[in-house]
Write an enzyme that holds these catalytic residues in place. Sequence first.
Site, PDB file in Angstrom:
ATOM      1  N   ARG A  68       5.881  26.542  -4.945  1.00 49.10           N
ATOM      2  CA  ARG A  68       5.004  27.032  -3.913  1.00 49.10           C
ATOM      3  C   ARG A  68       3.929  27.946  -4.542  1.00 49.10           C
ATOM      4  O   ARG A  68       3.930  28.571  -5.503  1.00 49.10           O
ATOM      5  CB  ARG A  68       5.798  27.620  -2.808  1.00 49.10           C
ATOM      6  CG  ARG A  68       6.475  29.034  -3.196  1.00 49.10           C
ATOM      7  CD  ARG A  68       6.892  29.877  -2.077  1.00 49.10           C
ATOM      8  NE  ARG A  68       7.569  31.329  -2.484  1.00 49.10           N
ATOM      9  CZ  ARG A  68       6.772  32.295  -2.824  1.00 49.10           C
ATOM     10  NH1 ARG A  68       5.637  32.205  -2.399  1.00 49.10           N
ATOM     11  NH2 ARG A  68       7.493  33.457  -2.958  1.00 49.10           N
TER      12      ARG A  68
ATOM     13  N   ASN B 142       1.754  31.361  -4.862  1.00 44.16           N
ATOM     14  CA  ASN B 142       2.040  32.823  -4.648  1.00 44.16           C
ATOM     15  C   ASN B 142       0.878  33.698  -4.722  1.00 44.16           C
ATOM     16  O   ASN B 142       0.164  33.516  -3.735  1.00 44.16           O
ATOM     17  CB  ASN B 142       3.158  33.376  -5.483  1.00 44.16           C
ATOM     18  CG  ASN B 142       3.774  34.453  -5.533  1.00 44.16           C
ATOM     19  OD1 ASN B 142       4.282  34.635  -4.147  1.00 44.16           O
ATOM     20  ND2 ASN B 142       4.041  35.323  -6.055  1.00 44.16           N
TER      21      ASN B 142
ATOM     22  N   ASN C  18       2.055  36.526 -10.534  1.00 42.93           N
ATOM     23  CA  ASN C  18       1.620  37.591  -9.742  1.00 42.93           C
ATOM     24  C   ASN C  18       0.537  38.280 -10.446  1.00 42.93           C
ATOM     25  O   ASN C  18       0.366  38.209 -11.414  1.00 42.93           O
ATOM     26  CB  ASN C  18       2.878  38.569  -9.583  1.00 42.93           C
ATOM     27  CG  ASN C  18       3.540  38.621  -8.132  1.00 42.93           C
ATOM     28  OD1 ASN C  18       2.810  38.482  -7.101  1.00 42.93           O
ATOM     29  ND2 ASN C  18       4.726  38.597  -8.323  1.00 42.93           N
TER      30      ASN C  18
ATOM     31  N   ASP D  95       4.784  43.405 -10.360  1.00 46.61           N
ATOM     32  CA  ASP D  95       4.551  42.386  -8.866  1.00 46.61           C
ATOM     33  C   ASP D  95       2.980  42.414  -8.806  1.00 46.61           C
ATOM     34  O   ASP D  95       2.402  42.058  -9.911  1.00 46.61           O
ATOM     35  CB  ASP D  95       5.163  43.046  -7.770  1.00 46.61           C
ATOM     36  CG  ASP D  95       5.345  41.844  -6.725  1.00 46.61           C
ATOM     37  OD1 ASP D  95       4.347  40.910  -6.268  1.00 46.61           O
ATOM     38  OD2 ASP D  95       6.595  41.730  -6.227  1.00 46.61           O
TER      39      ASP D  95
END
Length: 229
Positions: free
Chosen positions: A111, A113, A168, A217
């Site tokens: 998916r 991000n 990220n 992140d």
Amino acid sequence: MANGCEGMKLAKPPVTCLVDSRDKLGEGCFWDADTQTLWWLDIIEPSAIHRLHVASGAHRKWQFDVKVTAMAKRKGGTILVGTETGLAVFNPETGALSALARIDPETPGNRGNDGACDAKGRFWFGTMMNNIGPQGEDLPITAATGKLFRIDGDGTAKVMEMGVGVSNGPCWSPDNRIFYFTDSMAQVIWAYDFDLDTGTLSNRRVLNDTKDHGYPDGATVDADGCVWS
């Protein structure tokens, strides 16, 4: 923090709740200086796009039945949105989210991000193994199947990195000579030499030198070139 900011002492500012949004997985904040609004996402379905006019406190929320995972402002007031399957365009005037392009269909277990636009308007968008179940439950990430894509203005998507655990934090130094990219699963922030004209990367190296602070992140770079993760 890095790039000359090591050892910088940070004050402890007060923490203020601006919106009690009750997000399940809040992500992807960006500031729109033209409208003085803050935008962010809630990834877990029903996914949401939030907009907050900070001065007045006016807050809007739009919900969708597809995961929305990243955003960038477009000309004309619309928003480019990274979704679980690719790219879409969100129109705040109508509330419509319109599919634009499928990204990484060759890896159906992935998916979308995090993502961000460079100074030339190219969108850098990362994928990862899907870790969110149909009821919003956590799923294990068992392989580094993620990729980093560069999407050009004509919609062409080019793979820039492979073998990523959790994509990220794409961001750039103020002079656009360094590109930063995070693999949260590997606990690494990478730095690359970046050619703004061609949109190419080279000379990958590790930026962070410790894993003691957990899992990096999302990230951004301030005007002094400090990396905030």
